[in-house]
Design a protein around this motif. Structure first.
Motif, mmCIF file in Angstrom:
data_model
loop_
_atom_site.group_PDB
_atom_site.id
_atom_site.type_symbol
_atom_site.label_atom_id
_atom_site.label_comp_id
_atom_site.label_asym_id
_atom_site.label_seq_id
_atom_site.Cartn_x
_atom_site.Cartn_y
_atom_site.Cartn_z
ATOM 1 N N THR A 1 -12.242 9.924 -1.060
ATOM 2 C CA THR A 1 -11.868 9.387 -2.430
ATOM 3 C C THR A 1 -11.136 8.014 -1.430
ATOM 4 O OG1 THR A 1 -9.821 10.227 -0.945
ATOM 5 C CG2 THR A 1 -10.806 11.484 -3.306
ATOM 6 N N HIS A 2 -11.650 8.231 -0.520
ATOM 7 C CA HIS A 2 -10.530 6.816 0.305
ATOM 8 C C HIS A 2 -11.611 5.143 -0.163
ATOM 9 C CE1 HIS A 2 -9.235 8.686 3.513
ATOM 10 N NE2 HIS A 2 -8.549 7.835 3.728
ATOM 11 N N TYR B 1 2.681 15.294 1.446
ATOM 12 C CA TYR B 1 1.841 14.315 2.489
ATOM 13 C C TYR B 1 3.563 13.135 3.370
ATOM 14 C CZ TYR B 1 -0.940 11.465 5.316
ATOM 15 O OH TYR B 1 -1.762 10.255 6.201
ATOM 16 N N ARG C 1 -4.246 6.015 -10.633
ATOM 17 C CA ARG C 1 -4.363 7.660 -9.399
ATOM 18 C C ARG C 1 -2.741 7.763 -9.949
ATOM 19 N NH1 ARG C 1 -8.110 7.267 -4.630
ATOM 20 N NH2 ARG C 1 -5.870 6.742 -3.632
ATOM 21 N N TYR D 1 -5.839 -3.547 4.667
ATOM 22 C CA TYR D 1 -7.059 -2.863 5.275
ATOM 23 C C TYR D 1 -7.461 -2.303 6.597
ATOM 24 C CZ TYR D 1 -8.431 -1.493 0.917
ATOM 25 O OH TYR D 1 -7.963 -1.199 -0.586
ATOM 26 N N ILE E 1 -4.335 15.588 5.796
ATOM 27 C CA ILE E 1 -4.501 13.759 4.801
ATOM 28 C C ILE E 1 -4.662 13.373 3.652
ATOM 29 C CG2 ILE E 1 -4.892 13.062 7.644
ATOM 30 C CD1 ILE E 1 -7.388 11.459 5.872
ATOM 31 N N LEU E 2 -4.931 14.155 2.371
ATOM 32 C CA LEU E 2 -5.548 13.765 0.981
ATOM 33 C C LEU E 2 -3.834 14.169 0.037
ATOM 34 C CD1 LEU E 2 -8.493 15.522 0.723
ATOM 35 C CD2 LEU E 2 -7.939 12.733 1.117
ATOM 36 N N THR F 1 1.672 7.739 8.917
ATOM 37 C CA THR F 1 1.618 6.620 7.573
ATOM 38 C C THR F 1 2.191 5.579 6.959
ATOM 39 O OG1 THR F 1 0.337 6.807 5.777
ATOM 40 C CG2 THR F 1 1.790 8.446 6.505
ATOM 41 N N ASN G 1 -4.710 0.944 5.466
ATOM 42 C CA ASN G 1 -5.057 1.591 5.217
ATOM 43 C C ASN G 1 -6.413 1.489 6.616
ATOM 44 O OD1 ASN G 1 -3.359 1.212 2.477
ATOM 45 N ND2 ASN G 1 -5.848 2.358 1.793
ATOM 46 N N ARG H 1 -3.684 -3.454 -1.211
ATOM 47 C CA ARG H 1 -3.894 -2.202 0.490
ATOM 48 C C ARG H 1 -4.079 -3.395 1.375
ATOM 49 N NH1 ARG H 1 -1.741 0.025 -3.081
ATOM 50 N NH2 ARG H 1 -2.392 2.249 -3.605
ATOM 51 N N VAL I 1 -8.782 -4.671 -5.028
ATOM 52 C CA VAL I 1 -9.467 -3.121 -4.971
ATOM 53 C C VAL I 1 -10.508 -3.939 -5.530
ATOM 54 C CG1 VAL I 1 -10.696 -1.070 -6.307
ATOM 55 C CG2 VAL I 1 -8.165 -0.309 -5.794
ATOM 56 N N ALA J 1 -15.065 3.755 -9.633
ATOM 57 C CA ALA J 1 -14.233 3.283 -10.724
ATOM 58 C C ALA J 1 -13.199 2.824 -10.547
ATOM 59 C CB ALA J 1 -13.492 4.122 -11.299
ATOM 60 N N ILE J 2 -12.390 1.559 -10.644
ATOM 61 C CA ILE J 2 -11.161 1.000 -10.202
ATOM 62 C C ILE J 2 -10.036 1.760 -10.842
ATOM 63 C CG2 ILE J 2 -9.194 -1.018 -10.414
ATOM 64 C CD1 ILE J 2 -12.286 -2.852 -10.421
ATOM 65 N N THR K 1 2.803 5.711 3.585
ATOM 66 C CA THR K 1 3.241 6.211 2.799
ATOM 67 C C THR K 1 4.190 6.553 2.508
ATOM 68 O OG1 THR K 1 1.163 7.464 2.349
ATOM 69 C CG2 THR K 1 2.616 8.257 0.811
HETATM 70 C C1 UD1 Z 1 -4.595 5.507 2.104
HETATM 71 C C2 UD1 Z 1 -4.525 7.321 2.791
HETATM 72 C C3 UD1 Z 1 -3.028 8.096 3.613
HETATM 73 C C4 UD1 Z 1 -2.109 6.954 3.976
HETATM 74 C C5 UD1 Z 1 -2.107 5.365 3.088
HETATM 75 C C6 UD1 Z 1 -2.110 5.019 4.412
HETATM 76 C C7 UD1 Z 1 -6.257 9.355 1.320
HETATM 77 C C8 UD1 Z 1 -6.671 9.982 0.632
HETATM 78 N N1 UD1 Z 1 -5.266 7.683 1.866
HETATM 79 O O1 UD1 Z 1 -4.045 5.732 0.805
HETATM 80 O O2 UD1 Z 1 -3.813 9.080 3.589
HETATM 81 O O3 UD1 Z 1 -0.947 7.404 3.993
HETATM 82 O O4 UD1 Z 1 -4.165 5.817 3.088
HETATM 83 O O5 UD1 Z 1 -1.782 3.749 3.628
HETATM 84 O O6 UD1 Z 1 -5.715 9.964 2.718
HETATM 85 N N2 UD1 Z 1 -9.018 3.324 -5.460
HETATM 86 C C9 UD1 Z 1 -9.907 2.535 -6.543
HETATM 87 N N3 UD1 Z 1 -11.018 4.067 -6.750
HETATM 88 C C10 UD1 Z 1 -11.799 4.855 -5.841
HETATM 89 C C11 UD1 Z 1 -11.009 4.428 -4.669
HETATM 90 C C12 UD1 Z 1 -9.578 4.301 -4.524
HETATM 91 O O7 UD1 Z 1 -9.599 1.859 -7.006
HETATM 92 O O8 UD1 Z 1 -12.836 5.272 -6.487
HETATM 93 C C13 UD1 Z 1 -7.742 2.137 -5.455
HETATM 94 C C14 UD1 Z 1 -6.601 3.274 -5.291
HETATM 95 O O9 UD1 Z 1 -6.070 3.227 -6.196
HETATM 96 C C15 UD1 Z 1 -5.813 2.248 -3.952
HETATM 97 C C16 UD1 Z 1 -6.947 1.988 -3.330
HETATM 98 O O10 UD1 Z 1 -7.875 2.007 -3.825
HETATM 99 O O11 UD1 Z 1 -4.823 0.589 -4.841
HETATM 100 C C17 UD1 Z 1 -6.801 2.004 -1.738
HETATM 101 O O12 UD1 Z 1 -6.567 4.033 -2.179
HETATM 102 P P1 UD1 Z 1 -7.620 5.191 -1.102
HETATM 103 O O13 UD1 Z 1 -8.507 4.351 0.186
HETATM 104 O O14 UD1 Z 1 -7.466 6.145 -1.805
HETATM 105 O O15 UD1 Z 1 -5.774 5.153 0.155
HETATM 106 P P2 UD1 Z 1 -4.810 5.001 -0.196
HETATM 107 O O16 UD1 Z 1 -4.494 6.131 -1.529
HETATM 108 O O17 UD1 Z 1 -4.120 3.779 -0.317
#
Ligand code: UD1
Length: 341
Positions: A204-205, A149, A299, A239, A82-83, A122, A179, A237, A276, A222-223, A124
């Motif tokens: 990483t989520h 993915y 990112r 959530y 899923i990454l 997803t 999310n 997102r 975020v 970090a943002i 995505t």
């Molecule tokens: C997640 C899932 C993806 C799924 C999608 C559905 C992962 C890594 N991501 O993606 O599988 O398909 O939801 O919408 O499996 N962020 C920060 N700082 C951090 C981490 C994240 O700023 O340390 C930001 C990201 O840039 C993004 C938001 O937070 O804008 C959410 O990120 P994340 O939780 O990683 O989920 P997605 O990438 O949206």
């Protein structure tokens, strides 16, 4: 009903199993435990016992025999890699684990008369949509995955559609997850005490990362990007609490059982976006910890905004969210994390 859940030892699968164990359905989990967690299975076994087979979906012959030996009525297929960033570096892993293994599982289902299939897809798939409609992303929008993915999931969706067209007894539900976050809503002595949650190294989520920073497991976060075209410049997102996501899957059982219902695709999110910055504020509020946050560049592959139009699932499955409260999502994620350190 006799139900097989692939990936039932994983984060989302285990929350569905937890809910299924409070029904009369006969439950079997198939998992290779590569990212799934045996302790999660032991915890939910306390609700009620179920069958578990440790098997990798790439063992095609064994999967076929297992389905031939058991008369399953339905499959929930969660197992997947899923990454997003890993999929860019190692696309073949994603096409093998997601598309090839899913194709084989569908093939085994057809051969062995398993006619109901629920697939985890997803948001995505929608890619980087420039002008998000006012009511969010609708299922009818064109798909445009921007990473392997997403493509591996889109190909699986197509394979399901073609299979259902060719085999009239076979029906599917595809859920496009937004999310997913949070952990088991369970109270002990009035205190939120999740029994299961997300178990992953080097998370990483966003919400998982923020929980770890609040607990001091990481010293900062970090943002990623503050120059998006959003209200405060950070990514937005939708959530959704993992227990609400799981409850939609319970609805899918009745949906597929009804002969009047056709195979279909459903978005699953709350229809509300948070940036975020708003998520980080929520985590700080519920934990009362003021942790360090840096600003970094965007990112790779991150779209600005992903928000679901969830009217279809509400209308056609009667699904309603119970935990659509960002603070509760953050609190449950944090409490789970706190319990496992
Ligand atoms: C997640 C899932 C993806 C799924 C999608 C559905 C992962 C890594 N991501 O993606 O599988 O398909 O939801 O919408 O499996 N962020 C920060 N700082 C951090 C981490 C994240 O700023 O340390 C930001 C990201 O840039 C993004 C938001 O937070 O804008 C959410 O990120 P994340 O939780 O990683 O989920 P997605 O990438 O949206």
């Amino acid at each position: 009903m006799k139900i097989l859940i692939t990936g039932g030892a994983g984060y989302i699968g285990s929350h569905l199993v937890k809910q299924l164990l409070n029904t009369n359905h006969n439950i079997t989990i198939l998992d290779n435990l590569s990212t799934g967690n045996i302790e999660t299975l032991n915890t939910i076994k306390q609700i009620r016992d179920f069958d578990f087979i440790e098997l990798d979906l790439k063992e095609f012959k064994k999967v076929d025999k297992f389905l031939a030996d058991n008369n399953f009525d339905m499959i929930f297929h969660f197992s997947a890699s899923i990454l997003v960033s890993e999929s860019v570096k190692n696309p073949l892993k994603y096409y093998m684990n997601n598309t090839v293994n899913t194709t084989n599982l569908i093939n085994c289902a057809i051969k062995n008369g398993v006619n109901k299939f629920v697939f985890s897809s997803t948001a995505t798939l929608y890619g980087d949509v420039k002008n998000i409609p006012k009511d969010g992303l609708h299922e009818k929008l064109p798909t445009n995955p921007i990473n392997p993915y997403g493509m591996s999931k889109l190909m699986s969706e197509q394979i399901l559609q073609d299979t259902a067209s060719a085999h009239s007894n076979f029906k599917f539900v595809i859920f496009r997850y937004f999310n997913v976050a949070g952990a088991d809503i369970n109270y002990i002595d009035g205190k939120l005490s999740p029994r299961i949650g997300q178990v992953v190294q080097n998370a990483t989520h966003l919400i998982k990362v923020a929980s770890e920073v609040a607990l001091g497991i990481r010293d900062k976060m970090a943002i990623f990007g503050e120059d998006y075209d959003t209200l405060d410049g950070s990514g937005v997102r939708d959530y959704i609490h993992v227990d609400d996501l799981a409850s939609a899957h319970i609805r899918a059982i009745d949906y597929l059982d009804d002969i009047n219902n056709k195979s279909d695709i459903f978005n699953i999110g709350y229809g509300k976006g948070f940036s975020v910055r708003e998520v980080i504020e929520s985590m700080k509020r519920v934990t009362k910890v003021d942790f360090r946050v840096n600003i970094e560049g965007r990112r790779d592959g991150d779209p600005a905004t992903l928000i679901a139009d969830n009217s279809k699932i509400k209308e056609m499955m009667g699904w309603m969210p119970k935990y659509d409260d960002l603070d509760l999502i953050c609190e449950s994620a944090y409490k789970w994390e706190e319990g496992i350190i």
